[in-house]
Design a protein around this motif. Structure first.
Motif, mmCIF file in Angstrom:
data_model
loop_
_atom_site.group_PDB
_atom_site.id
_atom_site.type_symbol
_atom_site.label_atom_id
_atom_site.label_comp_id
_atom_site.label_asym_id
_atom_site.label_seq_id
_atom_site.Cartn_x
_atom_site.Cartn_y
_atom_site.Cartn_z
ATOM 1 N N ILE A 58 50.173 57.304 -44.745
ATOM 2 C CA ILE A 58 49.191 57.216 -43.660
ATOM 3 C C ILE A 58 48.567 55.829 -43.643
ATOM 4 C CG2 ILE A 58 47.032 58.176 -42.732
ATOM 5 C CD1 ILE A 58 47.745 60.784 -44.237
ATOM 6 N N ARG A 59 48.581 55.192 -42.497
ATOM 7 C CA ARG A 59 47.950 53.878 -42.369
ATOM 8 C C ARG A 59 46.459 54.081 -42.152
ATOM 9 N NH1 ARG A 59 51.148 50.011 -38.306
ATOM 10 N NH2 ARG A 59 49.661 48.571 -39.274
ATOM 11 N N LEU A 60 45.693 53.682 -43.148
ATOM 12 C CA LEU A 60 44.254 53.911 -43.102
ATOM 13 C C LEU A 60 43.563 52.837 -43.916
ATOM 14 C CD1 LEU A 60 42.393 56.247 -41.968
ATOM 15 C CD2 LEU A 60 42.351 57.141 -44.299
ATOM 16 N N ASN A 61 42.497 52.289 -43.365
ATOM 17 C CA ASN A 61 41.714 51.274 -44.066
ATOM 18 C C ASN A 61 40.246 51.687 -44.033
ATOM 19 O OD1 ASN A 61 41.048 48.907 -45.430
ATOM 20 N ND2 ASN A 61 40.849 47.736 -43.529
ATOM 21 N N ARG A 82 42.632 52.965 -55.355
ATOM 22 C CA ARG A 82 43.504 52.816 -54.184
ATOM 23 C C ARG A 82 42.817 52.030 -53.075
ATOM 24 N NH1 ARG A 82 48.062 54.398 -52.152
ATOM 25 N NH2 ARG A 82 48.268 54.523 -49.880
ATOM 26 N N TYR A 83 41.516 52.232 -52.914
ATOM 27 C CA TYR A 83 40.763 51.547 -51.849
ATOM 28 C C TYR A 83 39.664 50.704 -52.499
ATOM 29 C CZ TYR A 83 43.120 54.826 -48.724
ATOM 30 O OH TYR A 83 44.065 55.551 -48.026
ATOM 31 N N PRO A 84 40.004 49.536 -53.031
ATOM 32 C CA PRO A 84 39.044 48.743 -53.814
ATOM 33 C C PRO A 84 37.905 48.155 -52.992
ATOM 34 C CG PRO A 84 41.105 47.539 -53.522
ATOM 35 C CD PRO A 84 41.354 48.920 -53.019
ATOM 36 N N ARG A 85 38.028 48.133 -51.679
ATOM 37 C CA ARG A 85 36.964 47.565 -50.844
ATOM 38 C C ARG A 85 36.077 48.626 -50.203
ATOM 39 N NH1 ARG A 85 39.834 42.477 -47.609
ATOM 40 N NH2 ARG A 85 40.533 41.371 -49.492
ATOM 41 N N ALA A 86 36.458 49.877 -50.345
ATOM 42 C CA ALA A 86 35.698 50.961 -49.711
ATOM 43 C C ALA A 86 34.486 51.342 -50.554
ATOM 44 C CB ALA A 86 36.601 52.172 -49.506
ATOM 45 N N ARG A 87 33.518 51.959 -49.901
ATOM 46 C CA ARG A 87 32.363 52.538 -50.581
ATOM 47 C C ARG A 87 32.510 54.057 -50.554
ATOM 48 N NH1 ARG A 87 28.215 49.291 -51.957
ATOM 49 N NH2 ARG A 87 28.311 47.138 -51.252
ATOM 50 N N LEU A 107 33.138 50.006 -61.162
ATOM 51 C CA LEU A 107 32.379 49.329 -60.098
ATOM 52 C C LEU A 107 31.318 50.260 -59.518
ATOM 53 C CD1 LEU A 107 35.394 47.571 -58.339
ATOM 54 C CD2 LEU A 107 33.900 46.636 -60.091
ATOM 55 N N LEU A 108 30.358 50.627 -60.354
ATOM 56 C CA LEU A 108 29.414 51.671 -60.000
ATOM 57 C C LEU A 108 28.631 51.390 -58.720
ATOM 58 C CD1 LEU A 108 28.037 52.651 -63.518
ATOM 59 C CD2 LEU A 108 29.806 53.753 -62.167
ATOM 60 N N GLN A 109 28.520 50.121 -58.362
ATOM 61 C CA GLN A 109 27.768 49.813 -57.149
ATOM 62 C C GLN A 109 28.468 50.350 -55.898
ATOM 63 O OE1 GLN A 109 29.194 47.644 -59.121
ATOM 64 N NE2 GLN A 109 30.292 46.029 -58.006
ATOM 65 N N ARG A 110 29.736 50.748 -56.016
ATOM 66 C CA ARG A 110 30.475 51.270 -54.870
ATOM 67 C C ARG A 110 30.359 52.780 -54.741
ATOM 68 N NH1 ARG A 110 36.127 50.139 -56.216
ATOM 69 N NH2 ARG A 110 36.558 51.130 -54.213
ATOM 70 N N LEU A 111 29.688 53.433 -55.695
ATOM 71 C CA LEU A 111 29.652 54.893 -55.704
ATOM 72 C C LEU A 111 28.233 55.417 -55.608
ATOM 73 C CD1 LEU A 111 31.194 57.611 -56.140
ATOM 74 C CD2 LEU A 111 30.712 57.336 -58.571
ATOM 75 N N ARG A 112 28.024 56.331 -54.680
ATOM 76 C CA ARG A 112 26.791 57.086 -54.598
ATOM 77 C C ARG A 112 27.114 58.547 -54.838
ATOM 78 N NH1 ARG A 112 24.246 54.492 -49.000
ATOM 79 N NH2 ARG A 112 24.295 52.313 -49.683
#
Length: 309
Positions: A58-61, A82-87, A107-112
């Motif tokens: 699936i093409r998804l960003n 897999r998605y290193p730029r996503a939050r 990268l805890l700043q990316r996870l809530r």
């Protein structure tokens, strides 16, 4: 503490004869299992791995991803890789699970983290590009309500990707208990086609459903029961037998299960895993006149395609 709306929903389900899960016991069971979950959740990790692999087709960003039923965060971590730029938002009903997820994620700043009920998501409409859920939807009372909530929080053309357990899950254990008494000892799970119908009614687009069987083996029925307890997968049905199961009935259940022992000397436990995906759509345009009647344009009522494989 349950809301009045949740209690009304449970009462409606019981009156209709449908299975109703006790949400308080669900939360308590998974909180208690947080420390033992990772050592036991072999199937859950394997199914989560296979679900993530489907994203290769699936093409998804995505910019924002919601992981419903994130548990201790093992699959969330794979998604983050897999998605290193996503939050990400990891949602679970059990706060003890989320505390472990928060510690393990890179990268805890990316996870809530959000401790909440899947059937009432605490997010604004159109918040997420991807809603992901691995083996969680079997723990809800109203799948259609869950999918309506997901349709609400998904952005148009956002993706829902999920797995759930189907009705053949733990069929051997269920049949063995049925030889003993008339109580429900094993939670019952929704059929793949019913899940697909609920997706359509929730106005999620182009749903696709598939199914796969896994068979795990155990030396004894008690080993299986210990594993289910370590996973938090108790019998949590409202109206279940709340008394202690006597030794005589335990022995009778084990004797019934023993008839299923395979040639290699192990007992089978079947898991039916449902895979599904669907797409978010634009909110329905509607108006309300002075009498309170709701008017929806005919163009909004087009039926979506449903394929089951």
């Amino acid at each position: 503490m349950r809301s009045g709306r949740q209690e009304d929903s449970e009462a409606d389900l019981m009156e209709s004869g449908q299975q109703c899960l006790d949400k308080r016991l669900l939360r308590r069971s998974f909180n208690a299992a947080a420390a033992s979950y990772d050592a036991t959740a072999v199937l859950q990790r394997e199914v989560g791995k296979r679900l993530i692999e489907r994203l290769e087709l699936i093409r998804l960003n995505p910019r924002w991803i919601l992981d419903i039923g994130a548990g201790t965060g093992a699959t969330t971590r794979r998604l983050m890789q897999r998605y290193p730029r996503a939050r990400f938002v990891a949602l679970d009903v059990a706060s003890a699970m989320l505390r472990r997820a928060r510690r393990r994620a890179p990268l805890l700043q990316r996870l809530r983290c959000a401790c909440a009920d899947t059937e009432s998501l605490p997010f604004a409409a159109g918040s997420f590009d991807l809603v992901f859920s691995n083996l969680t939807f079997q723990w809800v009372n109203d799948p259609e309500r869950v999918f309506r909530e997901i349709q609400r929080v998904l952005r148009p053309n956002g993706l829902l990707l999920f797995t759930s357990f189907g009705p053949d899950t733990l069929k051997e254990l269920r049949q063995s208990w049925e030889c003993v008494d008339g109580y429900v000892h094993v939670n019952r799970f929704v059929d793949m086609h019913e899940v697909g119908d609920a997706l359509v009614r929730a106005r999620l687009a182009d749903p696709v459903m598939e199914m796969e069987y896994f068979t795990l083996t155990y030396r004894s029925a008690r080993d299986l029961m210990r594993e289910l307890k370590a996973l938090g997968a108790h019998n949590i049905i409202v109206g279940r037998n709340r008394g202690l199961t006597g030794r005589q009935r335990w022995f009778a259940m084990e004797a019934a299960y023993e008839r299923l022992r395979a040639a290699e000397g192990l007992l089978p436990a079947t898991y039916e895993v449902i895979y599904g995906h669907a797409w978010g759509t634009q909110p329905v345009r509607q108006t309300v006149d002075r009498s309170g009647a709701i008017h929806v344009p005919l163009a909004e009522l087009g039926r979506r395609r449903f394929r089951a494989r």
